[in-house]
Design a protein around this motif. Structure first.
Motif, mmCIF file in Angstrom:
data_model
loop_
_atom_site.group_PDB
_atom_site.id
_atom_site.type_symbol
_atom_site.label_atom_id
_atom_site.label_comp_id
_atom_site.label_asym_id
_atom_site.label_seq_id
_atom_site.Cartn_x
_atom_site.Cartn_y
_atom_site.Cartn_z
ATOM 1 N N ARG A 1 10.848 2.074 -12.388
ATOM 2 C CA ARG A 1 9.747 1.482 -13.775
ATOM 3 C C ARG A 1 9.047 0.226 -13.444
ATOM 4 O O ARG A 1 8.242 -0.164 -13.250
ATOM 5 N N GLY A 2 9.927 -0.357 -11.622
ATOM 6 C CA GLY A 2 8.794 -1.639 -11.577
ATOM 7 C C GLY A 2 8.072 -1.133 -11.239
ATOM 8 O O GLY A 2 6.881 -1.754 -10.989
ATOM 9 N N ARG A 3 7.924 -0.124 -10.176
ATOM 10 C CA ARG A 3 6.647 0.142 -9.315
ATOM 11 C C ARG A 3 5.891 1.373 -10.584
ATOM 12 O O ARG A 3 4.955 0.495 -9.599
ATOM 13 N N GLU B 1 15.142 0.106 -1.432
ATOM 14 C CA GLU B 1 15.183 0.034 -2.517
ATOM 15 C C GLU B 1 13.937 0.003 -3.708
ATOM 16 O O GLU B 1 13.961 0.447 -4.453
ATOM 17 N N SER B 2 12.459 -0.249 -3.336
ATOM 18 C CA SER B 2 11.369 0.008 -4.117
ATOM 19 C C SER B 2 10.913 0.911 -3.958
ATOM 20 O O SER B 2 10.949 1.567 -5.612
ATOM 21 N N LYS B 3 11.656 2.243 -3.519
ATOM 22 C CA LYS B 3 11.487 3.497 -4.098
ATOM 23 C C LYS B 3 12.371 4.158 -5.045
ATOM 24 O O LYS B 3 11.391 4.325 -5.945
ATOM 25 N N PRO C 1 0.730 -1.013 -0.284
ATOM 26 C CA PRO C 1 0.140 -0.479 0.087
ATOM 27 C C PRO C 1 0.726 1.471 0.109
ATOM 28 O O PRO C 1 0.632 2.792 -0.826
ATOM 29 N N ARG C 2 2.128 1.437 0.420
ATOM 30 C CA ARG C 2 2.555 1.784 0.135
ATOM 31 C C ARG C 2 3.383 2.607 -1.287
ATOM 32 O O ARG C 2 3.020 4.023 -1.146
ATOM 33 N N ILE C 3 3.204 1.794 -2.219
ATOM 34 C CA ILE C 3 3.299 1.604 -3.435
ATOM 35 C C ILE C 3 1.648 2.533 -4.157
ATOM 36 O O ILE C 3 1.811 3.059 -5.302
ATOM 37 N N SER D 1 14.225 -4.629 -12.038
ATOM 38 C CA SER D 1 13.039 -5.259 -10.599
ATOM 39 C C SER D 1 12.239 -6.197 -11.495
ATOM 40 O O SER D 1 12.249 -6.397 -12.467
ATOM 41 N N LYS D 2 11.758 -6.653 -10.177
ATOM 42 C CA LYS D 2 11.427 -8.344 -10.366
ATOM 43 C C LYS D 2 9.408 -7.602 -10.065
ATOM 44 O O LYS D 2 9.331 -7.679 -9.461
ATOM 45 N N VAL D 3 8.535 -8.462 -10.907
ATOM 46 C CA VAL D 3 7.046 -7.839 -10.236
ATOM 47 C C VAL D 3 6.105 -8.893 -11.334
ATOM 48 O O VAL D 3 7.100 -9.498 -11.869
ATOM 49 N N SER D 4 5.832 -9.980 -10.302
ATOM 50 C CA SER D 4 5.057 -10.470 -10.340
ATOM 51 C C SER D 4 4.078 -11.125 -9.531
ATOM 52 O O SER D 4 3.047 -10.004 -9.465
#
Length: 631
Positions: free
Chosen positions: A418-420, A412-414, A187-189, A343-346
């Protein structure tokens, strides 16, 4: 009498007020008629502070001495929590991991639990005490203190619940954290991410291993193996959280339950690898021997006697991986390249076993956002794509919140710009913010998704129960079965331009013919080129091949499309298939010993799939059954 195991993380016991609130929750559970075990982590940033203290002394501390140091953090927490319970008028006793007989192997800093002696725990419970237990730690068979690594306190809590259940008690486990439960994504993203009421063990295993930070996959492995009822809930309220549970029939109606982002992995590309039996085994056995877990694996079909193998490892393991593989790569005459920040998106959902169309929807959403896919792998209930980040992501501004420091994974996620963006697009494509059964409402119909005639992989309950009975240690990998499918075929596209939208075009063309796609592997095959392979039912090969050739001709007439009906697909089923490094080593080693070449590889937490030539499918099934002692 029931036993409730409550686990409180570092942020939930960070100060005196938080400790007292945790104590009140434990007492309320006892007054409700339960026996109570409270598992606590080190307070707040204590573990980070201890690591910093070690760094002041040496840049390369002994793993054994680090365990001695880090285990002190939980000892502070258990004493304070027991004092708080006593202050509120209830009896409590605190124990370290070694004191209650949590026995581990000797892999310091990331030990695995072998057994738990519940005698002292049960004596304390039977005498009316609330037991306060240190998470994250145990003792090896030489008497040395050990720590369990990432997610160690979650693992302790669920493992203790499993051990108490085996001792004859009714048990449930509650994981208290700083969020209300498990959400459809971070939920932060994605601010409109929805809290789920329930999620299956397999779905949570995949979500955890794919980057969802609410729980570590090792703890879910315990819950699934020993059927421990598990709830994730907020430490600051009494609201019902998310149940993690065995798969219910309605879950197969939901094509996707959640999306996850991992930004802490690096991709390595082995090019010019000899395409012969035993090469994959040699590479991944070397990493397994060093206890390095490999995540995504994409092996190209091979051309001219050479193949390309792409895979990902955690950033923290990157340097060790390159050092270990350097000599092997040289001997093979191949090259090893790191491909930059990724980044890995699943997307994850139990419904993928019974519903088709998930891949097409995901790739459409990413194409619409202009997101290019550098790598694709699938499992029976997940699809993962690798997204290449650009240099701008490194300079992203990180603003810490007012309460406490941001965890490294969140930082790292921030940075994963592109991953976000990809994560938000996929979350929206599957309408995961909307109510559904298991997340606030009744299930919708399949809609644009098509029911499969039969799941490609279907785990058997009796096989799982028999496999559990064979385990020598509680945290040993659980391999429950091997399955062979001789009704699949493979299509491979060579030299596909590495551009956003091309995968979407291919799978839309196949899907509009009502053809079901199962395994998907995409790997980089050269500068600005990709190799894409996927499997379809053998009966549909001719139609699927023509549709693929037609759409690829529009993309680039120079591409080559090849169909192969002479394949077999083998699946090794279990729990913790990716995190236990020995699974791939055993699997690839057994096939190599028989001279059976592997054409495609797919990995997940619950299933590892490989494609071999059809003429050797039965032989491969027999050798894997023997290798995993399933006969």
């Amino acid at each position: 009498m029931g036993v409730v195991v409550q686990k409180f993380g570092g942020s939930s016991v960070k100060d005196a007020e938080s400790v007292m609130e945790a104590a009140r929750k434990a007492i309320r559970a006892k007054h409700a008629g339960n026996s109570v075990i409270v598992v606590v982590s080190a307070q707040g940033s204590t573990t980070d502070d201890l690591i910093a203290k070690a760094a002041e002394i040496t840049s390369e501390p002994s793993a054994r001495e680090m365990d001695m140091l880090l285990a002190t953090g939980e000892q502070i927490s258990i004493a304070l929590t027991a004092m708080a319970i006593q202050e509120l008028g209830e009896r409590a006793v605190s124990f370290t991991g070694p004191q209650v007989g949590i026995v581990t192997d000797s892999t310091h800093r990331k030990a695995r639990i072998k057994k738990i002696d519940t005698q002292r725990l049960c004596e304390a419970l039977d005498s009316g005490h609330i037991v306060v237990l240190a998470g994250f730690q145990g003792i090896d068979e030489q008497g040395d203190i050990s720590t369990l690594g990432r997610g160690g306190s979650d693992t302790t809590a669920v493992a203790v619940a499993a051990a108490v259940k085996l001792a004859g008690y009714e048990v449930e486990c509650e994981i208290y954290t700083d969020v209300d439960g498990v959400y459809t994504t971070d939920p932060r993203i994605v601010p409109d991410a929805r809290k789920m009421d329930a999620i299956s063990y397999d779905e949570m295993l995949e979500m955890a291993s794919m980057g969802a930070g609410v729980m570590h996959s090792r703890s879910i492995e315990f819950a699934k193996k020993f059927d421990v009822p598990l709830m994730v809930r907020n430490a600051k309220s009494d609201a019902v959280g998310t149940w993690i549970m065995p798969e219910a029939p309605w879950m197969s109606e939901i094509p996707a339950c959640g999306v996850a982002l991992a930004a802490d992995e690096s991709r390595l590309l082995l090019e010019g690898v000899p395409d012969r039996p035993g090469v994959s085994h040699r590479i991944f056995a070397a990493l397994a021997d060093a206890n390095i877990a490999v995540d995504m694996i994409a092996q190209s079909v091979g051309i001219g006697g050479k193949a390309t193998i792409g895979f990902t490892v955690l950033n923290t393991e990157l340097d060790r991986t390159k050092k270990i593989l350097g000599p092997i790569v040289g001997e093979l005459g191949a090259t090893l390249n790191e491909t930059g920040k990724v980044s890995k998106v699943s997307v994850v959902g139990a419904g993928m076993r019974a519903i088709s169309g998930v891949a097409e929807r995901m790739f459409q959403a990413l194409a619409a956002e202009g997101v290019n896919l550098k790598m694709i792998t699938t499992g029976d209930i997940k699809i993962s794509v690798l997204v290449e980040e650009d240099g701008a992501a490194e300079s992203a501004v990180i603003e810490p919140g007012p309460a406490e420091p941001i965890k490294k994974a969140h930082l790292e996620s921030k940075k994963a710009v592109r991953g976000r963006r990809a994560l938000r697009a996929v979350h929206a494509a599957f309408a995961l913010a909307q109510p559904r059964k298991g997340a606030g409402a009744q299930p919708a119909a399949h809609g644009e998704f098509r029911p499969r005639p039969a799941p490609l992989v279907l785990p058997a309950k009796t096989e799982r129960e028999a496999a559990i009975a064979r385990l020598a240690g509680m945290e040993d990998v659980l391999v429950s079965g091997v399955q062979l499918n001789n009704e699949q075929s493979r299509i491979t596209i060579y030299d596909l331009p590495d551009q956003p939208g091309n995968c979407s075009k291919v799978f839309n063309a196949v899907a509009t013919g009502g053809i079901l796609v199962d395994m998907i592997v995409q790997n980089q095959s050269g500068p600005a080129k990709a190799e894409l392979s996927f499997t379809v039912p053998r009966a549909d090969l001719t139609r699927a091949l023509k549709r693929t050739q037609d759409v690829v001709r529009e993309i680039d007439p120079g591409c080559r499309v090849v169909g192969d009906g002479d394949i077999s697909v083998l699946f090794v089923l279990g729990v913790g298939m990716r995190t236990h490094t020995g699974v791939a080593k055993t699997m690839f080693g057994a096939l190599a010993a028989k001279g059976i070449n592997i054409a495609m590889i797919n990995t997940s937490e619950v299933c590892v799939g490989v494609v071999v030539e059809r003429a050797r499918g039965e032989e491969a099934l027999a050798c894997l059954t023997e290798a995993f002692k399933l006969g």
